[in-house]
Design a protein around this motif. Sequence first.
Motif, PDB file in Angstrom:
ATOM      1  N   PRO A   1       0.816  -1.232   0.000  1.00 21.97           N
ATOM      2  CA  PRO A   1       0.000   0.000   0.000  1.00 21.97           C
ATOM      3  C   PRO A   1       0.839   1.266   0.000  1.00 21.97           C
ATOM      4  N   SER A   2       1.944   1.259   0.754  1.00 16.52           N
ATOM      5  CA  SER A   2       2.837   2.420   0.763  1.00 16.52           C
ATOM      6  C   SER A   2       3.455   2.636  -0.612  1.00 16.52           C
ATOM      7  N   ALA A   3       3.895   1.538  -1.255  1.00 16.37           N
ATOM      8  CA  ALA A   3       4.535   1.663  -2.565  1.00 16.37           C
ATOM      9  C   ALA A   3       3.560   2.191  -3.606  1.00 16.37           C
ATOM     10  N   VAL A   4       2.322   1.682  -3.599  1.00 14.28           N
ATOM     11  CA  VAL A   4       1.334   2.141  -4.576  1.00 14.28           C
ATOM     12  C   VAL A   4       0.980   3.600  -4.325  1.00 14.28           C
ATOM     13  N   ARG A   5       0.813   3.964  -3.044  1.00 18.37           N
ATOM     14  CA  ARG A   5       0.490   5.353  -2.702  1.00 18.37           C
ATOM     15  C   ARG A   5       1.594   6.291  -3.152  1.00 18.37           C
ATOM     16  N   MET A   6       2.837   5.928  -2.838  1.00 19.79           N
ATOM     17  CA  MET A   6       3.960   6.790  -3.199  1.00 19.79           C
ATOM     18  C   MET A   6       4.165   6.834  -4.712  1.00 19.79           C
ATOM     19  N   ASN A   7       3.921   5.716  -5.380  1.00 22.77           N
ATOM     20  CA  ASN A   7       4.043   5.717  -6.831  1.00 22.77           C
ATOM     21  C   ASN A   7       3.009   6.645  -7.459  1.00 22.77           C
ATOM     22  N   SER A   8       1.769   6.579  -6.973  1.00 23.82           N
ATOM     23  CA  SER A   8       0.726   7.482  -7.480  1.00 23.82           C
ATOM     24  C   SER A   8       1.081   8.935  -7.190  1.00 23.82           C
ATOM     25  N   THR A   9       1.635   9.189  -6.002  1.00 19.44           N
ATOM     26  CA  THR A   9       2.001  10.551  -5.625  1.00 19.44           C
ATOM     27  C   THR A   9       3.137  11.079  -6.499  1.00 19.44           C
ATOM     28  N   PHE A  10       4.171  10.269  -6.691  1.00 18.94           N
ATOM     29  CA  PHE A  10       5.311  10.703  -7.495  1.00 18.94           C
ATOM     30  C   PHE A  10       4.908  10.888  -8.959  1.00 18.94           C
ATOM     31  N   GLN A  11       4.047  10.004  -9.453  1.00 18.40           N
ATOM     32  CA  GLN A  11       3.621  10.182 -10.839  1.00 18.40           C
ATOM     33  C   GLN A  11       2.708  11.398 -10.962  1.00 18.40           C
TER      34      GLN A  11
ATOM     35  N   VAL B   1      -3.767  28.467 -12.499  1.00 18.80           N
ATOM     36  CA  VAL B   1      -4.094  28.185 -11.093  1.00 18.80           C
ATOM     37  C   VAL B   1      -4.991  26.952 -10.984  1.00 18.80           C
ATOM     38  N   LEU B   2      -5.970  26.843 -11.862  1.00 21.07           N
ATOM     39  CA  LEU B   2      -6.889  25.708 -11.814  1.00 21.07           C
ATOM     40  C   LEU B   2      -6.166  24.391 -12.114  1.00 21.07           C
ATOM     41  N   LEU B   3      -5.312  24.388 -13.122  1.00 23.30           N
ATOM     42  CA  LEU B   3      -4.555  23.183 -13.439  1.00 23.30           C
ATOM     43  C   LEU B   3      -3.632  22.797 -12.289  1.00 23.30           C
ATOM     44  N   PHE B   4      -2.986  23.792 -11.695  1.00 23.09           N
ATOM     45  CA  PHE B   4      -2.067  23.529 -10.592  1.00 23.09           C
ATOM     46  C   PHE B   4      -2.816  22.995  -9.374  1.00 23.09           C
ATOM     47  N   ALA B   5      -3.995  23.572  -9.090  1.00 29.46           N
ATOM     48  CA  ALA B   5      -4.778  23.126  -7.933  1.00 29.46           C
ATOM     49  C   ALA B   5      -5.194  21.677  -8.074  1.00 29.46           C
ATOM     50  N   ASN B   6      -5.581  21.300  -9.274  1.00 30.44           N
ATOM     51  CA  ASN B   6      -6.020  19.929  -9.511  1.00 30.44           C
ATOM     52  C   ASN B   6      -4.889  18.933  -9.249  1.00 30.44           C
ATOM     53  N   GLY B   7      -3.673  19.259  -9.717  1.00 29.50           N
ATOM     54  CA  GLY B   7      -2.536  18.377  -9.479  1.00 29.50           C
ATOM     55  C   GLY B   7      -2.028  18.441  -8.062  1.00 29.50           C
ATOM     56  N   LEU B   8      -2.092  19.632  -7.453  1.00 26.86           N
ATOM     57  CA  LEU B   8      -1.575  19.809  -6.104  1.00 26.86           C
ATOM     58  C   LEU B   8      -2.354  18.965  -5.099  1.00 26.86           C
ATOM     59  N   GLY B   9      -3.662  18.876  -5.276  1.00 20.56           N
ATOM     60  CA  GLY B   9      -4.471  18.083  -4.358  1.00 20.56           C
ATOM     61  C   GLY B   9      -4.015  16.640  -4.309  1.00 20.56           C
ATOM     62  N   GLY B  10      -3.676  16.081  -5.474  1.00 21.91           N
ATOM     63  CA  GLY B  10      -3.219  14.700  -5.514  1.00 21.91           C
ATOM     64  C   GLY B  10      -1.874  14.509  -4.841  1.00 21.91           C
ATOM     65  N   VAL B  11      -0.931  15.410  -5.090  1.00 23.19           N
ATOM     66  CA  VAL B  11       0.404  15.272  -4.516  1.00 23.19           C
ATOM     67  C   VAL B  11       0.368  15.440  -3.002  1.00 23.19           C
ATOM     68  N   VAL B  12      -0.275  16.512  -2.541  1.00 23.05           N
ATOM     69  CA  VAL B  12      -0.363  16.758  -1.099  1.00 23.05           C
ATOM     70  C   VAL B  12      -1.158  15.644  -0.420  1.00 23.05           C
ATOM     71  N   GLY B  13      -2.246  15.232  -1.072  1.00 16.07           N
ATOM     72  CA  GLY B  13      -3.062  14.169  -0.506  1.00 16.07           C
ATOM     73  C   GLY B  13      -2.273  12.886  -0.332  1.00 16.07           C
ATOM     74  N   GLY B  14      -1.462  12.509  -1.328  1.00 13.66           N
ATOM     75  CA  GLY B  14      -0.673  11.295  -1.225  1.00 13.66           C
ATOM     76  C   GLY B  14       0.318  11.353  -0.078  1.00 13.66           C
ATOM     77  N   ILE B  15       0.953  12.510   0.112  1.00 14.96           N
ATOM     78  CA  ILE B  15       1.912  12.667   1.203  1.00 14.96           C
ATOM     79  C   ILE B  15       1.208  12.583   2.557  1.00 14.96           C
ATOM     80  N   VAL B  16       0.066  13.263   2.688  1.00 16.61           N
ATOM     81  CA  VAL B  16      -0.681  13.242   3.954  1.00 16.61           C
ATOM     82  C   VAL B  16      -1.163  11.827   4.277  1.00 16.61           C
ATOM     83  N   LEU B  17      -1.675  11.124   3.284  1.00 17.40           N
ATOM     84  CA  LEU B  17      -2.161   9.763   3.514  1.00 17.40           C
ATOM     85  C   LEU B  17      -1.028   8.844   3.948  1.00 17.40           C
ATOM     86  N   GLU B  18       0.128   8.985   3.337  1.00 12.91           N
ATOM     87  CA  GLU B  18       1.256   8.147   3.707  1.00 12.91           C
ATOM     88  C   GLU B  18       1.752   8.475   5.108  1.00 12.91           C
TER      89      GLU B  18
END
Length: 431
Positions: A159-169, A284-301
């Motif tokens: 689960p950690s590897a999949v989460r981090m892989n999704s976050t890094f991608q 800003v809209l494009l950045f917000a959409n991607g930022l949510g995924g990156v920050v979310g992945g880090i917080v979840l991990e």
Amino acid sequence: MCAGCGNPTHVPEPVAAGPAPVRRFAALRNRDCGPYLVGGMLSMMADNVEHVITYWVLWQQFHSPALTGFQVISHWTPFLLLSVWFGGLADRYDCRRVIQVAQLLFMAVSISWGVLFVTDHLSIPAACVLLVLHGTAGSLWRPAEQMMLQDFVGRDELPSAVRMNSTFQGLGVLLGPVAGSALLVGFGPETGILVNALIYLPLTVFLLRTRFTGHTRSGIVARERIGALGALRSARQVMRDPEIAGAIAVAGLTSLFLGSALQTVMPEFAEQFGTGTADTAYGVLLFANGLGGVVGGIVLEATGWVRPNLAAAVVSTFLFGAAVAAFAVSGNLPLAVAVLVVGGLANIVSVSVTQTIVQLKADPAVRGRTVGVYSMASGGLRVGGGFTVGLLGAVVGVHTSVFASGVALALGAVAAGLLVARSRRPVVNAG
């Protein structure tokens, strides 16, 4: 050497006396998985850099809306048609080599673009061929990429590897437009696209150094060849497991109703915030959409709040659909940014949870094909996003089509969860 089978390359899973302690950021601590994640992020960034440069050049030279539509179709159709077969290749061969072939194909496509740009021989037929080859490289990469994750870290830390892989991608997707714009402006499209070919090298070189093959822990390598009929049989067999079927259905619904279409309609949403700030709002809209995924992945991990089960996948997908629907009716930029960040977070939960379920539940003998079916649904059905958002938007308006697609995704996720719950309910014999 494995004492059980005598295979010198087989690394058996350790037998634990009880539940293994959860290590935060376990995948990054792994000496093999950490560099692999960084290399995958760079390759995903290069993938998106190529889109930025080539799409700009193609529009400037041909001004063809039909070619613009083909860009989306050509990228995702190979996922739809070839993912299960490519999963069979990952089951049968060394996944390091499968990924390296995909990376070399990516590089060859970037270099070919550069040659066409430099020699001024770019044509629509040549562009179509390269677009299809680029999509094929992506679909070849996916199943083998996922199999390597479990081989690096094992079941407990998957689960950690999949989460981090999704976050890094996700980070690669976020940085791609920035790096692509910098290469386009700083070097021009000819040199920029050639430089981009080099960004695929770190992952390619790393795979020459790691001993893991995608089969090292399981010791299982498929022997049979898989053709078109075999791919169909594999897809049917995979979907017999209710939990795998539910995860694939949820991923497929996300792909079908939204896919990549949300990015293509973002300029129209940006314009509602004022013509003087439309360019800024778009970024800003494009950045917000991607930022949510990156920050979310880090917080979840970091927190470990979400466990990889179907309930989490359904809830997160429902929230993603609801966030997209809320975005469609948002009347100002701050609210739109907020719901996009929430949507990005919910989406990465959905993606990482469904991928983890599929990997953990898959039969090791056909794991590649199982991941291929998932890739077919999560990637290939993105072709449908152009219809659900694009064509519907031409009839009822983009705002309405995005709202309807978000609502449909939310309701579809709930329906999929209920169907799986019903299929898992034990049958009571009245006699």
